[in-house]
Design a protein around this motif. Sequence first.
Motif, mmCIF file in Angstrom:
data_model
loop_
_atom_site.group_PDB
_atom_site.id
_atom_site.type_symbol
_atom_site.label_atom_id
_atom_site.label_comp_id
_atom_site.label_asym_id
_atom_site.label_seq_id
_atom_site.Cartn_x
_atom_site.Cartn_y
_atom_site.Cartn_z
ATOM 1 N N THR A 15 0.718 -1.312 -0.131
ATOM 2 C CA THR A 15 -0.143 0.055 -0.052
ATOM 3 C C THR A 15 0.830 1.389 0.070
ATOM 4 O O THR A 15 0.625 2.158 -0.774
ATOM 5 C CB THR A 15 -0.986 -0.075 1.265
ATOM 6 O OG1 THR A 15 -1.818 -1.159 1.201
ATOM 7 C CG2 THR A 15 -1.891 1.208 1.226
ATOM 8 N N GLN A 16 1.885 1.183 1.031
ATOM 9 C CA GLN A 16 3.086 2.308 0.815
ATOM 10 C C GLN A 16 3.314 2.676 -0.345
ATOM 11 O O GLN A 16 3.726 3.748 -1.038
ATOM 12 C CB GLN A 16 3.744 2.410 1.911
ATOM 13 C CG GLN A 16 3.167 2.346 3.688
ATOM 14 C CD GLN A 16 4.191 1.968 4.371
ATOM 15 O OE1 GLN A 16 5.202 1.251 4.231
ATOM 16 N NE2 GLN A 16 3.687 2.220 5.661
ATOM 17 N N LEU A 17 4.025 1.585 -1.048
ATOM 18 C CA LEU A 17 4.735 1.532 -2.432
ATOM 19 C C LEU A 17 3.715 2.320 -3.573
ATOM 20 O O LEU A 17 4.043 2.953 -4.233
ATOM 21 C CB LEU A 17 5.208 0.336 -2.777
ATOM 22 C CG LEU A 17 5.958 0.083 -4.041
ATOM 23 C CD1 LEU A 17 7.232 0.710 -3.804
ATOM 24 C CD2 LEU A 17 6.083 -1.448 -4.452
ATOM 25 N N ILE A 18 2.574 1.575 -3.557
ATOM 26 C CA ILE A 18 1.452 2.314 -4.344
ATOM 27 C C ILE A 18 1.283 3.721 -4.114
ATOM 28 O O ILE A 18 1.322 4.548 -5.267
ATOM 29 C CB ILE A 18 0.338 1.455 -4.551
ATOM 30 C CG1 ILE A 18 0.367 -0.016 -4.829
ATOM 31 C CG2 ILE A 18 -0.904 2.312 -5.048
ATOM 32 C CD1 ILE A 18 -0.730 -1.233 -4.654
ATOM 33 N N ARG A 19 1.022 4.299 -3.029
ATOM 34 C CA ARG A 19 0.659 5.401 -2.393
ATOM 35 C C ARG A 19 1.987 6.285 -2.784
ATOM 36 O O ARG A 19 1.680 7.643 -3.174
ATOM 37 C CB ARG A 19 0.058 5.582 -1.093
ATOM 38 C CG ARG A 19 -1.239 5.090 -0.903
ATOM 39 C CD ARG A 19 -1.553 5.192 0.435
ATOM 40 N NE ARG A 19 -3.143 4.908 0.490
ATOM 41 C CZ ARG A 19 -3.642 4.261 1.624
ATOM 42 N NH1 ARG A 19 -2.864 4.375 2.822
ATOM 43 N NH2 ARG A 19 -4.741 3.716 1.723
ATOM 44 N N SER A 20 3.071 5.950 -2.672
ATOM 45 C CA SER A 20 4.396 6.797 -3.012
ATOM 46 C C SER A 20 4.700 7.089 -4.403
ATOM 47 O O SER A 20 5.489 7.922 -4.655
ATOM 48 C CB SER A 20 5.486 6.211 -2.290
ATOM 49 O OG SER A 20 5.955 4.915 -3.018
ATOM 50 N N ASN B 194 10.174 2.547 -9.780
ATOM 51 C CA ASN B 194 11.350 2.648 -9.335
ATOM 52 C C ASN B 194 12.053 1.203 -8.773
ATOM 53 O O ASN B 194 13.129 1.014 -8.355
ATOM 54 C CB ASN B 194 11.627 3.614 -8.481
ATOM 55 C CG ASN B 194 11.323 5.222 -9.021
ATOM 56 O OD1 ASN B 194 11.521 5.156 -10.001
ATOM 57 N ND2 ASN B 194 11.044 5.891 -8.175
ATOM 58 N N ASP B 195 10.866 0.374 -8.395
ATOM 59 C CA ASP B 195 11.329 -0.636 -7.725
ATOM 60 C C ASP B 195 10.297 -1.998 -7.887
ATOM 61 O O ASP B 195 9.685 -2.536 -7.068
ATOM 62 C CB ASP B 195 11.447 -0.638 -5.773
ATOM 63 C CG ASP B 195 12.128 -1.436 -5.222
ATOM 64 O OD1 ASP B 195 12.607 -2.393 -6.061
ATOM 65 O OD2 ASP B 195 12.481 -1.236 -4.004
ATOM 66 N N SER B 196 10.484 -2.446 -9.255
ATOM 67 C CA SER B 196 9.500 -3.428 -9.640
ATOM 68 C C SER B 196 10.044 -4.775 -8.922
ATOM 69 O O SER B 196 8.831 -5.655 -8.779
ATOM 70 C CB SER B 196 9.937 -3.537 -11.198
ATOM 71 O OG SER B 196 10.971 -3.830 -11.743
ATOM 72 N N ASP B 197 11.142 -5.046 -8.478
ATOM 73 C CA ASP B 197 11.469 -6.212 -7.924
ATOM 74 C C ASP B 197 10.963 -6.395 -6.646
ATOM 75 O O ASP B 197 10.307 -7.345 -6.236
ATOM 76 C CB ASP B 197 12.861 -6.418 -7.623
ATOM 77 C CG ASP B 197 13.735 -6.820 -9.003
ATOM 78 O OD1 ASP B 197 12.970 -7.307 -9.957
ATOM 79 O OD2 ASP B 197 15.214 -6.444 -9.144
ATOM 80 N N LEU B 198 11.051 -5.138 -5.610
ATOM 81 C CA LEU B 198 10.262 -5.198 -4.479
ATOM 82 C C LEU B 198 8.546 -5.280 -4.793
ATOM 83 O O LEU B 198 8.205 -5.965 -4.182
ATOM 84 C CB LEU B 198 10.435 -3.840 -4.011
ATOM 85 C CG LEU B 198 9.703 -3.530 -2.488
ATOM 86 C CD1 LEU B 198 10.059 -4.647 -1.424
ATOM 87 C CD2 LEU B 198 9.837 -2.227 -1.873
ATOM 88 N N LEU B 199 8.071 -4.695 -5.806
ATOM 89 C CA LEU B 199 6.636 -4.990 -6.005
ATOM 90 C C LEU B 199 6.320 -6.486 -6.071
ATOM 91 O O LEU B 199 5.319 -7.132 -5.652
ATOM 92 C CB LEU B 199 6.214 -4.082 -7.393
ATOM 93 C CG LEU B 199 4.719 -4.316 -7.694
ATOM 94 C CD1 LEU B 199 3.686 -3.834 -6.851
ATOM 95 C CD2 LEU B 199 4.498 -3.809 -9.211
#
Length: 176
Positions: free
Chosen positions: A60-65, A70-75
Amino acid sequence: MVIGILIALQINTWNQQRIENNEELEILLGLKDEFENNLEELNFSITINTKVTEACVQLTQLIRSNSIANDSDLLDDLLVRIGTFNSFDAQTGVSSEIVNSGKLTLLKNDALRTRIINWLTLLIDQEEDILFRSDNYTMNMMPFLMKRFPLANGELTKKLPFDKKISSELPGKIPI
């Protein structure tokens, strides 16, 4: 003669009570082992589900930011983690056996008898909740996320053990 019959009846009653006390003790020891194992399994399930919750918060934080690009591996990693399911598979052998056999009456503690019956009912409800969660994830959440957040170069599927097995079984496919 009447005194002899009364004494024999009293001895029989004492003997029967001793047998029932031994059966109750055996049941209580079995319940103790069963619930200790269930507590261990429940704690493991809580740990896994806590990690899933943390991954959901992080996603959720990644989507909102707006930093997904920038960080597709994290996604990809978060999408895999939120799909982890651990159901609490309780042992119910002793509980079910004493309820189904009618031995529940051997337990002298009324509250314990009620809790055992309620426990078995709660487990049925818990199983339904897990099925709902799994279905909701599969049919609603993953399609929504996959449509809006494409996976980086298909790397996610390489991380899934299920897909590795399938790809290794397909003719002409090189196992990953």
